[in-house]
Design a protein around this motif. Structure first.
Motif, mmCIF file in Angstrom:
data_model
loop_
_atom_site.group_PDB
_atom_site.id
_atom_site.type_symbol
_atom_site.label_atom_id
_atom_site.label_comp_id
_atom_site.label_asym_id
_atom_site.label_seq_id
_atom_site.Cartn_x
_atom_site.Cartn_y
_atom_site.Cartn_z
ATOM 1 N N LYS A 2 0.924 -1.467 -0.165
ATOM 2 C CA LYS A 2 0.082 -0.073 0.152
ATOM 3 C C LYS A 2 0.640 1.477 0.001
ATOM 4 C CE LYS A 2 -4.287 -1.381 0.852
ATOM 5 N NZ LYS A 2 -5.576 -0.812 0.160
ATOM 6 N N THR A 3 0.384 2.158 -0.508
ATOM 7 C CA THR A 3 1.031 3.501 -0.718
ATOM 8 C C THR A 3 0.314 4.503 0.197
ATOM 9 O OG1 THR A 3 -0.126 4.418 -2.350
ATOM 10 C CG2 THR A 3 1.733 3.376 -3.123
ATOM 11 N N LEU A 4 0.841 5.474 0.540
ATOM 12 C CA LEU A 4 0.015 6.589 1.582
ATOM 13 C C LEU A 4 -1.328 6.902 0.684
ATOM 14 C CD1 LEU A 4 -0.133 8.277 3.950
ATOM 15 C CD2 LEU A 4 1.404 10.083 3.024
ATOM 16 N N LYS A 5 -1.073 7.099 -0.807
ATOM 17 C CA LYS A 5 -2.206 7.481 -1.283
ATOM 18 C C LYS A 5 -3.529 6.492 -1.145
ATOM 19 C CE LYS A 5 -3.853 8.591 -6.157
ATOM 20 N NZ LYS A 5 -3.464 8.482 -7.544
ATOM 21 N N ASP A 6 -3.070 5.130 -1.241
ATOM 22 C CA ASP A 6 -3.810 4.099 -1.023
ATOM 23 C C ASP A 6 -4.703 4.143 0.365
ATOM 24 O OD1 ASP A 6 -3.207 2.896 -3.586
ATOM 25 O OD2 ASP A 6 -1.874 1.564 -2.549
ATOM 26 N N LEU A 7 -3.808 4.271 1.457
ATOM 27 C CA LEU A 7 -4.317 4.560 2.803
ATOM 28 C C LEU A 7 -5.303 5.725 2.789
ATOM 29 C CD1 LEU A 7 -4.316 3.725 5.681
ATOM 30 C CD2 LEU A 7 -2.257 4.983 5.901
ATOM 31 N N PHE A 8 -4.792 6.763 2.040
ATOM 32 C CA PHE A 8 -5.639 7.788 2.198
ATOM 33 C C PHE A 8 -7.111 7.744 1.470
ATOM 34 C CE2 PHE A 8 -7.491 11.565 -0.215
ATOM 35 C CZ PHE A 8 -7.352 12.649 0.795
ATOM 36 N N LEU A 9 -7.017 7.134 0.276
ATOM 37 C CA LEU A 9 -8.148 7.051 -0.413
ATOM 38 C C LEU A 9 -9.188 5.982 0.400
ATOM 39 C CD1 LEU A 9 -6.887 6.945 -4.279
ATOM 40 C CD2 LEU A 9 -8.407 8.719 -3.143
ATOM 41 N N ASP A 10 -8.607 4.865 0.956
ATOM 42 C CA ASP A 10 -9.387 3.916 1.519
ATOM 43 C C ASP A 10 -10.024 4.595 2.884
ATOM 44 O OD1 ASP A 10 -8.456 1.964 0.097
ATOM 45 O OD2 ASP A 10 -7.191 0.930 1.430
ATOM 46 N N SER A 11 -9.115 5.628 3.533
ATOM 47 C CA SER A 11 -9.643 6.168 4.617
ATOM 48 C C SER A 11 -10.834 7.040 4.351
ATOM 49 C CB SER A 11 -8.584 6.748 5.474
ATOM 50 O OG SER A 11 -7.657 5.920 5.703
ATOM 51 N N LEU A 12 -10.547 7.753 3.229
ATOM 52 C CA LEU A 12 -11.512 8.723 2.786
ATOM 53 C C LEU A 12 -12.948 7.904 2.333
ATOM 54 C CD1 LEU A 12 -12.144 11.666 1.820
ATOM 55 C CD2 LEU A 12 -11.650 11.280 -0.353
ATOM 56 N N ALA A 13 -12.932 6.853 1.833
ATOM 57 C CA ALA A 13 -14.270 5.945 1.689
ATOM 58 C C ALA A 13 -14.758 5.682 2.807
ATOM 59 C CB ALA A 13 -13.818 4.709 0.629
ATOM 60 N N ASP A 14 -14.125 5.513 3.919
ATOM 61 C CA ASP A 14 -14.515 5.190 5.250
ATOM 62 C C ASP A 14 -15.221 6.469 5.742
ATOM 63 O OD1 ASP A 14 -13.832 3.572 8.001
ATOM 64 O OD2 ASP A 14 -14.209 5.563 8.276
ATOM 65 N N ALA A 18 -19.364 7.094 6.594
ATOM 66 C CA ALA A 18 -19.473 7.559 7.896
ATOM 67 C C ALA A 18 -20.440 8.733 7.943
ATOM 68 C CB ALA A 18 -18.248 8.036 8.888
ATOM 69 N N GLU A 19 -19.983 9.874 6.810
ATOM 70 C CA GLU A 19 -20.949 10.901 6.662
ATOM 71 C C GLU A 19 -22.101 10.522 6.400
ATOM 72 O OE1 GLU A 19 -19.924 13.798 7.719
ATOM 73 O OE2 GLU A 19 -18.103 14.389 7.089
ATOM 74 N N ASN A 20 -22.390 9.534 5.252
ATOM 75 C CA ASN A 20 -23.716 9.071 4.796
ATOM 76 C C ASN A 20 -24.642 8.509 5.972
ATOM 77 O OD1 ASN A 20 -24.365 9.194 1.786
ATOM 78 N ND2 ASN A 20 -22.120 8.864 1.820
ATOM 79 N N GLN A 21 -24.128 7.817 6.857
ATOM 80 C CA GLN A 21 -24.725 7.409 8.075
ATOM 81 C C GLN A 21 -25.179 8.514 9.047
ATOM 82 O OE1 GLN A 21 -25.676 3.800 8.710
ATOM 83 N NE2 GLN A 21 -24.787 3.851 6.534
ATOM 84 N N LYS A 50 -24.472 17.079 4.877
ATOM 85 C CA LYS A 50 -24.969 16.847 3.401
ATOM 86 C C LYS A 50 -23.871 17.358 2.568
ATOM 87 C CE LYS A 50 -29.942 16.431 4.047
ATOM 88 N NZ LYS A 50 -31.220 17.198 4.217
ATOM 89 N N GLU A 51 -23.305 18.847 3.107
ATOM 90 C CA GLU A 51 -22.386 19.223 2.217
ATOM 91 C C GLU A 51 -20.999 18.576 2.345
ATOM 92 O OE1 GLU A 51 -21.930 23.485 3.474
ATOM 93 O OE2 GLU A 51 -24.052 23.741 3.683
ATOM 94 N N HIS A 52 -20.970 17.861 3.325
ATOM 95 C CA HIS A 52 -19.538 17.142 3.756
ATOM 96 C C HIS A 52 -19.532 15.812 2.515
ATOM 97 C CE1 HIS A 52 -19.023 18.726 8.061
ATOM 98 N NE2 HIS A 52 -19.015 19.577 7.268
ATOM 99 N N CYS A 72 -17.631 1.517 7.771
ATOM 100 C CA CYS A 72 -17.090 2.177 8.926
ATOM 101 C C CYS A 72 -17.730 1.595 10.107
ATOM 102 C CB CYS A 72 -17.119 3.700 8.810
ATOM 103 S SG CYS A 72 -16.577 4.324 10.450
ATOM 104 N N PRO A 73 -17.100 0.460 10.695
ATOM 105 C CA PRO A 73 -17.751 -0.104 12.055
ATOM 106 C C PRO A 73 -17.757 0.942 13.071
ATOM 107 C CG PRO A 73 -16.120 -1.703 11.184
ATOM 108 C CD PRO A 73 -15.940 -0.250 10.347
ATOM 109 N N ALA A 74 -16.769 2.055 13.195
ATOM 110 C CA ALA A 74 -16.707 2.696 14.366
ATOM 111 C C ALA A 74 -17.766 3.705 14.341
ATOM 112 C CB ALA A 74 -15.523 3.430 14.190
ATOM 113 N N ILE A 75 -18.291 4.207 13.137
ATOM 114 C CA ILE A 75 -19.687 5.202 13.144
ATOM 115 C C ILE A 75 -20.809 4.460 13.547
ATOM 116 C CG2 ILE A 75 -20.325 5.312 11.050
ATOM 117 C CD1 ILE A 75 -19.422 8.430 13.218
#
Ligand code: ZN
Ligand code: FE
Ligand code: FE
Length: 177
Positions: A2-14, A18-21, A50-52, A72-75
């Motif tokens: 994994k690159t930092l960009k992969d980690l970033f994009l995975d975490s952004l998807a999380d 979370a925002e949708n929930q 919603k803006e987020h 995102c199991p945390a949210i």
């Protein structure tokens, strides 16, 4: 690897998940609030949330990607705990203090996450993404500060005094009558 960009994009998807929930959870929190200002705070944070969701999509597109969702199991846990607190404190003077308690846990999860995401976007060299994340982060911090003031100004004291806005209104209506 994994690159930092992969980690970033995975975490952004999380965070997208979370925002949708939170878009689904915030109306229930607003409805459960006894204090009118607390209800308004949840309603206005719903609009920001919603803006987020839209800003997160823009961040994906700043990386040339379609928006993705990662569970995102945390949210889900934070929201579930909030729902339990609502049903346990419903019709009690503790309801608003309990709602703020739950709401701030969600805000702190977001603040921690977007703080790291902003740093990573900067390191990767995507200034547009870093700027968009900074905007979301500021809104989350402001929402957290607002909840803090509501707790300190009224809601914790109401819980302690066994008072709700509804019971105060009924009391003053009885005095006027
Ligand atoms: Zn948010
Ligand atoms: Fe997560
Ligand atoms: Fe938030």
């Amino acid at each position: 690897m994994k690159t930092l960009k992969d980690l970033f994009l995975d975490s952004l998807a999380d965070m997208n998940y979370a925002e949708n929930q939170l878009v689904k959870a915030l109306p229930k929190m607003a409805k459960a609030a006894s204090d009118a200002d607390l209800r308004m705070a949840f309603e206005s944070h719903l609009e920001e949330t919603k803006e987020h969701v839209e800003k997160v999509a823009e961040i994906f597109s700043a990386f040339g990607q379609e928006p993705k969702l990662k569970k995102c199991p945390a949210i889900l846990g934070i929201i579930k705990e909030g729902e339990e607190l609502i049903s346990e404190n419903k019709k009690s003077p503790t309801i608003d203090a309990a709602l703020i308690f739950a709401g701030q846990k969600a805000e702190h999860y977001e603040i921690a996450s977007y703080g790291a995401l902003r740093e990573w976007a900067g390191l990767i060299g995507n200034k547009e993404a870093a700027q968009l994340i900074e905007e979301i982060l500021e809104a989350e911090k402001a929402a957290d500060t607002k909840l803090n003031s509501l707790a300190r100004d009224r809601c914790n004291a109401s819980a302690n005094e066994g008072d709700t806005e509804q019971s105060r209104r009924q009391a003053s209506a009885a005095v006027e009558a």
